[in-house]
Design an enzyme around this catalytic site. Sequence first.
Site, short mmCIF file in Angstrom:
data_model
loop_
_atom_site.label_atom_id
_atom_site.label_comp_id
_atom_site.label_asym_id
_atom_site.label_seq_id
_atom_site.Cartn_x
_atom_site.Cartn_y
_atom_site.Cartn_z
N LEU A 50 0.89 -1.14 0.33
CA LEU A 50 -0.04 0.34 -0.22
C LEU A 50 0.83 1.02 -0.12
O LEU A 50 1.95 1.05 0.52
CB LEU A 50 -0.89 -0.41 1.72
CG LEU A 50 -1.93 -1.48 1.31
CD1 LEU A 50 -2.10 -1.20 2.60
CD2 LEU A 50 -2.44 -1.32 0.45
N PRO A 51 0.22 2.31 -0.10
CA PRO A 51 0.47 3.11 -0.22
C PRO A 51 1.77 3.92 0.68
O PRO A 51 2.98 4.16 0.80
CB PRO A 51 0.36 4.66 -0.77
CG PRO A 51 -1.23 3.92 -1.33
CD PRO A 51 -1.40 2.30 -0.73
N THR A 71 6.15 0.48 1.85
CA THR A 71 7.46 1.26 2.40
C THR A 71 6.58 2.42 4.04
O THR A 71 5.97 3.58 3.53
CB THR A 71 7.82 2.50 1.70
OG1 THR A 71 8.90 1.23 1.09
CG2 THR A 71 9.62 3.12 2.63
N LYS A 127 15.72 0.00 5.56
CA LYS A 127 15.23 0.61 3.78
C LYS A 127 15.45 2.36 3.83
O LYS A 127 16.14 2.06 3.02
CB LYS A 127 14.02 -0.27 3.43
CG LYS A 127 13.50 0.40 2.91
CD LYS A 127 12.24 0.46 1.69
CE LYS A 127 12.08 0.94 0.51
NZ LYS A 127 12.08 0.92 -0.53
N LYS A 166 9.36 10.91 0.03
CA LYS A 166 8.36 10.21 0.72
C LYS A 166 9.40 9.79 1.51
O LYS A 166 9.63 9.51 3.17
CB LYS A 166 7.17 9.26 -0.07
CG LYS A 166 6.84 8.20 1.47
CD LYS A 166 6.21 7.17 0.28
CE LYS A 166 6.01 5.98 1.89
NZ LYS A 166 6.05 4.90 1.24
P1 NAD Z 1 0.84 2.20 -6.50
O1 NAD Z 1 -0.22 4.31 -5.82
O2 NAD Z 1 0.87 2.30 -7.89
O3 NAD Z 1 -0.47 1.48 -5.59
C1 NAD Z 1 -0.76 1.39 -4.75
C2 NAD Z 1 -2.19 0.48 -4.51
O4 NAD Z 1 -2.50 0.20 -2.99
C3 NAD Z 1 -3.60 0.89 -5.88
O5 NAD Z 1 -3.01 0.20 -6.59
C4 NAD Z 1 -4.14 1.45 -5.04
O6 NAD Z 1 -5.28 1.38 -5.14
C5 NAD Z 1 -4.25 -0.14 -3.39
N1 NAD Z 1 -4.57 0.79 -2.87
C6 NAD Z 1 -4.61 1.63 -1.38
N2 NAD Z 1 -5.61 2.06 -0.19
C7 NAD Z 1 -5.83 0.66 -0.70
C8 NAD Z 1 -6.76 -0.36 0.03
N3 NAD Z 1 -7.26 0.04 1.82
N4 NAD Z 1 -7.08 -1.46 -0.10
C9 NAD Z 1 -6.44 -1.73 -1.20
N5 NAD Z 1 -6.24 -1.45 -2.42
C10 NAD Z 1 -5.27 -0.71 -1.52
O7 NAD Z 1 2.11 2.25 -5.34
P2 NAD Z 1 3.49 1.67 -6.09
O8 NAD Z 1 4.22 1.99 -6.39
O9 NAD Z 1 3.26 -0.03 -5.51
O10 NAD Z 1 4.10 1.37 -3.68
C11 NAD Z 1 3.94 0.57 -3.16
C12 NAD Z 1 4.57 0.80 -2.17
O11 NAD Z 1 5.84 -0.31 -2.37
C13 NAD Z 1 4.49 2.10 -1.17
O12 NAD Z 1 4.76 1.96 -0.13
C14 NAD Z 1 5.98 2.97 -1.42
O13 NAD Z 1 6.68 3.98 -1.27
C15 NAD Z 1 6.78 1.53 -2.14
N6 NAD Z 1 8.23 1.72 -2.79
C16 NAD Z 1 7.88 1.70 -4.48
C17 NAD Z 1 9.07 1.76 -4.95
C18 NAD Z 1 8.08 1.75 -6.61
O14 NAD Z 1 9.42 1.86 -7.19
N7 NAD Z 1 6.97 2.70 -7.09
C19 NAD Z 1 10.25 1.16 -4.55
C20 NAD Z 1 10.41 0.92 -3.86
C21 NAD Z 1 9.03 0.43 -2.65
#
Ligand code: NAD
Length: 295
Positions: free
Chosen positions: A65-66, A96, A171, A246
Amino acid sequence: MAKVGFIGLGNMGGPMASNLVKAGHDVKVFDLSQAAMDSVVTLGASASDSANEAATSVDFVVTMLPAGKHVAQLYLGEQGLLSVVDDTTLLIDSSTIDATTARTVAEQAQTQGIAFIDAPVSGGVGGAHAGTLSFICGGQAAHFDSAKTILNDMGKNIFHAGDVGAGQVAKICNNMLLAVLMAGTSEALQMGIDNGLDPKVLSDIMLKSSGRNWCLELYNPVPNVMDNVPASNHYQGGFMVDLMIKDLGLAAQAAQLSKSSTPLGSAALSLYAMHSKHNNGEKDFSSIFELFNEK
Ligand code: NAD
């Protein structure tokens, strides 16, 4: 093969869940976005009507999740995941988030006899698709060993950093250092350019000298010094500036709680925030080079 409930199918969670399906696991998925669910269901996952449904009668729950508030909302409260999961299910949060929220959820889970580990990832969207992520886990050793059953199908390097919350701390330590290294590498390369050096030649020199680091080796921030990096593709793809902000914010929060002195991390946060304000939030984080390159 394991039964897995996967919640949060965004840029990272989507390909991670897909890799679990491809590895033969029985995967139930849920996301607030139907389109996000469809992309994994096409591969063989089954769609759930709610997060709680996805988390019921499974061996593992993975959440991606975000931010911390989404994780707390999902797990805690009268209607939260913890009210429905079996005590044989292992909860794995790969978002994260701040270590405090991870520990709060773990403590609440423990009072109900349910195991929880934090397992944030490094490796970005490319690593999520390729199944080469690094998982940095916090939790009891037995739970970590059990989680490896499925983490190995989404990642290449699976680390045990310590107790619950330790994965999140490790991390953000890594990402704070990465931000500092990228800003410092950009600053040095621009100073060389300003003084008449070819950035490729300077990069080669520093790669064999004491300034050598990951950015110079694999992710040079100067356009066209290296092939197949975001800098040579208008800073598209890779790891977004706003996601780095973030993580630097989480690092600043952790430093405040532990009274740690992180002057370079704070400076990096300010630099990245300034850079984002100039409409660069969605570019790759190596675009911080443009801040020094501005004429
Ligand atoms: P994203 O915004 O693409 O995806 C998040 C998903 O969670 C969305 O599809 C949203 O609809 C869903 N969501 C939110 N609340 C929800 C709920 N209550 N129930 C069900 N689904 C729900 O984000 P992302 O890029 O996939 O990142 C996710 C996590 O990974 C974050 O914490 C981010 O910091 C971490 N991260 C991201 C990256 C990157 O490069 N994108 C790299 C490492 C870590």
